[in-house]
Scaffold this motif. Structure first.
Motif, PDB file in Angstrom:
ATOM      1  N   MET A  39      15.241  21.540  65.414  1.00  0.00           N
ATOM      2  CA  MET A  39      15.658  21.435  66.814  1.00  0.00           C
ATOM      3  C   MET A  39      14.606  22.043  67.743  1.00  0.00           C
ATOM      4  N   ARG A  58      19.590  22.867  74.249  1.00  0.00           N
ATOM      5  CA  ARG A  58      20.609  22.886  73.211  1.00  0.00           C
ATOM      6  C   ARG A  58      21.992  22.718  73.826  1.00  0.00           C
ATOM      7  N   TYR A  61      26.885  23.087  68.521  1.00  0.00           N
ATOM      8  CA  TYR A  61      26.758  22.633  67.137  1.00  0.00           C
ATOM      9  C   TYR A  61      27.935  21.757  66.752  1.00  0.00           C
ATOM     10  N   TYR A  62      27.766  21.022  65.660  1.00  0.00           N
ATOM     11  CA  TYR A  62      28.902  20.380  65.002  1.00  0.00           C
ATOM     12  C   TYR A  62      28.785  20.663  63.503  1.00  0.00           C
ATOM     13  N   ARG A  76      25.949  24.168  60.189  1.00  0.00           N
ATOM     14  CA  ARG A  76      26.125  23.927  61.620  1.00  0.00           C
ATOM     15  C   ARG A  76      24.895  23.180  62.123  1.00  0.00           C
ATOM     16  N   ARG A  79      23.091  20.490  68.383  1.00  0.00           N
ATOM     17  CA  ARG A  79      23.126  19.331  69.287  1.00  0.00           C
ATOM     18  C   ARG A  79      22.169  19.599  70.453  1.00  0.00           C
ATOM     19  N   ASP A  80      21.684  18.522  71.061  1.00  0.00           N
ATOM     20  CA  ASP A  80      20.977  18.655  72.340  1.00  0.00           C
ATOM     21  C   ASP A  80      21.768  17.910  73.409  1.00  0.00           C
ATOM     22  N   ARG A  81      21.538  18.234  74.657  1.00  0.00           N
ATOM     23  CA  ARG A  81      22.351  17.675  75.746  1.00  0.00           C
ATOM     24  C   ARG A  81      22.261  16.161  75.830  1.00  0.00           C
ATOM     25  N   GLY A  83      21.797  14.158  73.340  1.00  0.00           N
ATOM     26  CA  GLY A  83      22.335  13.532  72.131  1.00  0.00           C
ATOM     27  C   GLY A  83      21.302  12.771  71.330  1.00  0.00           C
ATOM     28  N   GLU A  84      20.024  13.083  71.524  1.00  0.00           N
ATOM     29  CA  GLU A  84      18.958  12.329  70.858  1.00  0.00           C
ATOM     30  C   GLU A  84      18.486  12.970  69.557  1.00  0.00           C
ATOM     31  N   SER A  86      18.213  14.187  65.858  1.00  0.00           N
ATOM     32  CA  SER A  86      18.779  13.838  64.546  1.00  0.00           C
ATOM     33  C   SER A  86      17.929  14.508  63.482  1.00  0.00           C
TER      34      SER A  86
END
Length: 397
Positions: A39, A58, A61-62, A76, A79-81, A83-84, A86
């Motif tokens: 990340m 950031r 998390y999911y 965990r 995520r980034d804002r 959503g890109e 992976s």
């Protein structure tokens, strides 16, 4: 004092290895750091870091589970804002783990496993296995591995390394040793790649010839230099299919073969001095040292010396390459290291329930290695080879 420290360290390692919960905690922590690092690299900034290079922020998390051989890990995923972001961690890691689990599960379903295998597979996946469950696991794996195995080879590979290893496979109720044929290539960018992994009943001229022909059908071209051991069938197949290529006999295998021509109690420097010949700057220096070695040892070990004189030229082909490439291409060590990793994983299964499960696991491991190599910096500086070829063409003109 040193011995005590080493003993204490070894004891600590054994305690960690024997504590499954601790191993799971350590692996979870390591993988979590990998995710955080991915990340940070994606955003161009560490957590809380202010920099003009930052490419996003950031956003929590999911949760996601990863099945490993030491149990299920709850991770965990950042995520980034936008959503890109992976991660390739789950896909890459799970590929070979699924292949391993599937092989163990097939053993259990077919009634050839032990209670230990049953316990391992149930702990890994949290449920018992049925034939349909195994089929589901395998379908996704097989599709991805087939694409890898049959992909077109659009680049040229001046260097090719070939070798085989054997695995025990149950075939029609009989346990047999089957050969796993592997080819590695180095392209003009200097990067290593796994080109092919196939199974054969045994190493033979016909199995190796078919293997090389299938590589050529997929686009293999530009091979200038091949490294392998001295297997008679493989040598003939190389001469027949790769007619333009120079062949290098692995000098490590050669030195092992030399032991057959020495008395068991030989404890002098004979073989060590022979090995030093492979560290010389050029072929002229190597030939001078070889002549001196022959003179020195002819009287004491005539059988060995006569055998070396007849066969050593096959191991000196690498001297025609740029000097910077010598240590990488005078042996099959690059492939031997991959084989050691394969062995480490296949030992868990011991006897594969069928050929398909064996090939599935080994290909999955090789795909992981292949992808890692593609991400690494170049293995060899191929500019040396390009310059050497230009010079040879200039001299020939």
């Amino acid at each position: 004092m040193t011995t005590m420290k080493r003993s204490t360290k070894l004891k600590a390692i054994e305690e960690v290895a024997g504590d499954r919960d601790l191993m799971k905690a350590l692996m979870k922590e390591a993988l979590q750091e990998v995710l955080e690092g991915e990340m940070s690299e994606f955003l161009g900034a560490e957590r809380g870091e202010r920099t003009q290079a930052r490419g996003g922020y950031r956003a929590g998390y999911y949760g996601r589970n990863l099945v490993t051989r030491i149990g299920k890990l709850e991770l965990r995923v950042p995520r980034d804002r936008s959503g890109e972001f992976s991660t390739a961690l789950f896909e890459r890691y799970a590929r070979s783990e699924k292949a391993l689990v599937a092989a163990l599960a097939e053993m259990y379903v077919q009634g050839v496993s032990t209670r230990k295998v049953k316990a391992i597979t149930e702990e890994l996946c949290g449920h018992r296995f049925s034939a349909s469950a195994i089929s589901t696991i395998n379908k996704g794996l097989d599709d991805a591995l087939a694409r890898f195995a049959h992909r077109q080879l659009d680049e040229t590979y001046p260097y090719l390394i070939l070798d085989a290893r054997y695995e025990r496979v149950r075939d029609g109720g009989v346990i047999a040793h089957q050969a796993v044929l592997i080819a590695l290539g180095i392209n003009w960018e200097g990067k290593r790649q796994v080109l092919a992994v196939e199974m054969a009943n045994r190493e033979s001229q016909s199995s190796w010839k078919d293997f090389l022909l299938r590589l050529k059908e997929r686009g293999l071209s530009g091979v200038e230099f091949v490294v392998s051991d001295d297997h008679a069938g493989l040598k003939k197949a190389i001469r027949e299919v790769l007619t333009e290529s120079a062949w290098q006999r692995c000098y490590v295998h050669f030195l092992r073969n030399a032991l057959d021509y020495l008395p068991r109690k030989a404890d002098d420097d004979c073989l060590q001095e022979l090995r030093w010949i492979y560290d010389r700057r050029d072929i002229q220096e190597a030939q001078r040292d070889l002549a001196a070695w022959i003179t020195k040892w002819q009287g004491k070990y005539p059988k060995l010396v006569n055998w070396v004189e007849e066969n050593i030229v096959e191991t000196l082909t690498f001297y025609r390459l740029p000097r910077a490439h010598h240590k990488h291409l005078k042996s099959t060590n690059m492939l031997e290291r991959l084989n050691e990793e394969i062995k480490r994983r296949t030992l868990v299964v011991r006897i594969f329930p069928n050929t398909e499960s064996c090939l599935r696991l080994i290909r999955a491991l090789c795909v992981e290695t292949h992808e890692t190599w593609l991400e690494d910096n170049r293995y060899l500086n191929m500019a040396f080879l390009a310059e050497q070829k230009k010079e040879l063409l200039r001299l020939a003109a």
